[in-house]
Each structure stands twice: as C-alpha cells, then as structure tokens.
Write a protein that holds these residues in place. Sequence first.
Motif, mmCIF file in Angstrom:
data_model
loop_
_atom_site.group_PDB
_atom_site.id
_atom_site.type_symbol
_atom_site.label_atom_id
_atom_site.label_comp_id
_atom_site.label_asym_id
_atom_site.label_seq_id
_atom_site.Cartn_x
_atom_site.Cartn_y
_atom_site.Cartn_z
ATOM 1 N N ALA A 195 0.840 -1.216 0.000
ATOM 2 C CA ALA A 195 0.000 0.000 0.000
ATOM 3 C C ALA A 195 0.871 1.261 0.000
ATOM 4 N N VAL A 196 0.397 2.274 -0.716
ATOM 5 C CA VAL A 196 1.061 3.586 -0.743
ATOM 6 C C VAL A 196 -0.027 4.629 -0.549
ATOM 7 N N LEU A 197 0.124 5.428 0.514
ATOM 8 C CA LEU A 197 -0.888 6.435 0.826
ATOM 9 C C LEU A 197 -0.350 7.824 0.483
ATOM 10 N N THR A 198 -1.203 8.637 -0.123
ATOM 11 C CA THR A 198 -0.793 10.024 -0.342
ATOM 12 C C THR A 198 -2.027 10.922 -0.314
ATOM 13 N N THR A 199 -1.862 12.080 0.327
ATOM 14 C CA THR A 199 -2.994 13.011 0.338
ATOM 15 C C THR A 199 -3.180 13.517 -1.102
ATOM 16 N N GLY A 200 -2.109 13.892 -1.745
ATOM 17 C CA GLY A 200 -2.132 14.162 -3.196
ATOM 18 C C GLY A 200 -2.747 15.484 -3.628
ATOM 19 N N PHE A 201 -3.680 16.017 -2.874
ATOM 20 C CA PHE A 201 -4.441 17.186 -3.327
ATOM 21 C C PHE A 201 -3.537 18.369 -3.700
ATOM 22 N N SER A 202 -2.558 18.665 -2.827
ATOM 23 C CA SER A 202 -1.760 19.877 -3.055
ATOM 24 C C SER A 202 -0.957 19.782 -4.346
ATOM 25 N N LYS A 203 -0.701 18.552 -4.800
ATOM 26 C CA LYS A 203 0.046 18.368 -6.059
ATOM 27 C C LYS A 203 -0.743 18.925 -7.237
ATOM 28 N N ILE A 204 -2.080 18.989 -7.078
ATOM 29 C CA ILE A 204 -2.873 19.560 -8.173
ATOM 30 C C ILE A 204 -3.526 20.869 -7.715
ATOM 31 N N GLY A 205 -2.936 21.481 -6.689
ATOM 32 C CA GLY A 205 -3.389 22.804 -6.268
ATOM 33 C C GLY A 205 -4.743 22.829 -5.586
ATOM 34 N N LEU A 206 -5.125 21.676 -4.980
ATOM 35 C CA LEU A 206 -6.400 21.656 -4.243
ATOM 36 C C LEU A 206 -6.140 21.448 -2.759
ATOM 37 N N ILE A 207 -7.130 21.787 -1.962
ATOM 38 C CA ILE A 207 -7.013 21.499 -0.530
ATOM 39 C C ILE A 207 -7.624 20.119 -0.277
ATOM 40 N N PRO A 208 -7.113 19.399 0.702
ATOM 41 C CA PRO A 208 -7.717 18.111 1.039
ATOM 42 C C PRO A 208 -9.182 18.291 1.420
ATOM 43 N N ASP A 209 -9.996 17.303 1.001
ATOM 44 C CA ASP A 209 -11.419 17.405 1.296
ATOM 45 C C ASP A 209 -11.974 16.029 1.631
ATOM 46 N N ALA A 210 -13.281 15.909 1.557
ATOM 47 C CA ALA A 210 -13.968 14.662 1.905
ATOM 48 C C ALA A 210 -13.628 14.236 3.340
ATOM 49 N N GLY A 211 -13.494 15.227 4.209
ATOM 50 C CA GLY A 211 -13.308 14.938 5.637
ATOM 51 C C GLY A 211 -11.862 14.759 6.065
ATOM 52 N N MET A 212 -10.922 14.903 5.120
ATOM 53 C CA MET A 212 -9.530 14.652 5.514
ATOM 54 C C MET A 212 -9.052 15.621 6.600
#
Length: 255
Positions: A123-140
């Motif tokens: 398994a590899v976990l990444t928040t990832g959002f900031s890589k595309i200029g977004l803020i984490p969402d969906a409760g993160m």
Amino acid sequence: MDVLLREVKDGILTLTMNRPEAINALTTEMLRELGQAIKEASAPEVRVVVLQGAGRGFCSGQDLREFEGQRISYKNHLRNYRSVVEGLAGLEKPVIAAIHGAAAGAGLSLALACDLRIASADAVLTTGFSKIGLIPDAGMNYHLPRMVGYARAFELEVLSGRIKAEEALGLGLVNKVVAVESFAEEVARLASELAQGPTKTYGLIKRALRRSASASLEEMLEYEALLQEVAGRSEDHQEGVRAFYEKRSPRFQGK
Ligand code: T3D
C-alpha cells in the motif's frame, strides 16, 4: 460494468470500488452508489462493512477526467461526497478499509472515514491534493489531524509525499500491515471476527468515540452513562454475562 460491486455474506457487506483502469477513481456515479450502499448497510443482516478497490489499488480519489475543464462547485462537491463520508463515519457498525496499492486524494479521505484500516504491504498512501493545487477534502481535515496531530497532518497535506505501508503504520494511519499474499485472508478473518461480535454495542462504541472528538469529560461521562443504559438492555449483553458464568464463548446475535 458496475462501478460498485456489493456482496453480503455471513453478515459481511463487501463494497468493491470497480474502475480498475483508473485505480478506482471516484466518479459522480460511483459516489452516488457508494452513498446508497452505505445507507442500505444499516440493515440488520449487515454486521460489518469492508470497503476495498478492484485491480491494483484502493482508490485514486476524484476522477480528474470527469471534471476536466469544469469549475469545481461547492454544491456538487457536497452532493457527491457528504453522504458517503458521513455515512461511513456515522454507520453504527464497524467499517474496515482494506487498502492495497494506492490510496490517494479523496480515496484516502474515504479510508480515513472508516473505523479500521488494514494495509497490504504494497500500500502507498498520499494526500495528493496539493500536487494539483487543491485542498484536502472529503473529511480529511477532520480525520487526519485527529489521527496524527497537527504537525504531521500539515506535512502530509502540504508535501503530499508517498507514504509506504510500514510508515503509515508508524504514523497511526493504518491499524495493521499484512503481507501481500495473506492480505485478503487477514481482511476476511478480521471481518468475520467483527461480524460475530455484539454489533449493537460496537455501534454505541463508535458513537461514543465520535462524540468524544468535540465533547468535554463531563459531557462524555454523561453520554457514556446514557449509552451504557442502552447497551445494558441489549440481548448481547445478557448473552455475554450468561456466557461468562457458563465459562463458554458468547454467541452474539448483534441485537
Ligand atoms: O469537488 C471536487 O470534486 C474536487 C474533489 C477532489 C477530490 C480529490 O480526490 S482531488 C485528488 C485527485 N487524485 C489525484 O490527484 C491522484 C492522481 N493519481 C495519482 O497521483 C497516481 O495515479 C496514484 C498515486 C494514485 C497511482 O500512481 P501509479 O503510478 O500507480 O498509477 P498511474 O500510472 O499514475 O495511474 C494509472 C492509471 O490511472 C492512469 O491511466 P492510464 O494512463 O493508464 O490511462 C491514470 O491516468 C489513471 N488515474 C490515476 N488517478 C486518476 C486516474 N484517472 C482519473 N482520475 C484519477 N484521480
């Protein structure tokens, strides 16, 4: 092709996100189906839910192709994600995220909204959002700092690094890491153990822990007393005490 597969067996509802060609990227259709399936999971024959992904990963988050060229809308976002995240967090029975391969963006958010996360060694976990200029969402932003603290959450959200299974375990992001070969077996074993437990009590435990995120000690003492009264009236409580005196394993019915 069904974008969400559902199977109920021996009290275990397995939900499989099924768009393997895009590592199960979340489309509006898949989120709608997930929301509906989680609602239906409140049926008494379901005693535990397993959320997993088909193919080589868990979930890569929002399908980026679906919204290509469109503006993200507050209204659409809430419509798509709210019932799924609230459904997973509020369902009064255990929900296991079985994570193999990638869990990214809102895919990771969904895993964090579950009660237990079992990771395959790959398994590899990444928040990832900031890589595309977004803020984490969906409760993160609710779940992540509660699991790892502010500083780690900030680091994970801002740098969007790729966290391997063992590191995720060290951070407290997953409960257990299992070898790839025995992953399915271990998920099934845990789900089966939970499916034979006192489901109603598990639901009350989940309610208490969720409430504690925003309650004082005084409020929690009161809330626990209320919930204990409910648990004390359950058939499984009677059975648990009987089994204790009869020196045998309890046979919980989930009621
Ligand atoms: O309101 C709103 O709706 C906004 C909500 C936003 C919520 C979010 O979740 S935003 C974050 C979205 N997710 C991402 O940005 C993650 C993007 N994906 C990745 O970073 C990587 O794919 C992974 C780390 C998940 C896996 O990497 P790897 O190297 O194992 O796989 P890959 O080669 O990158 O991907 C395999 C295929 O899946 C590839 O397709 P192809 O080239 O074989 O045709 C790739 O394009 C596709 N894919 C992966 N992620 C997505 C995706 N397709 C659409 N959407 C994706 N999110």
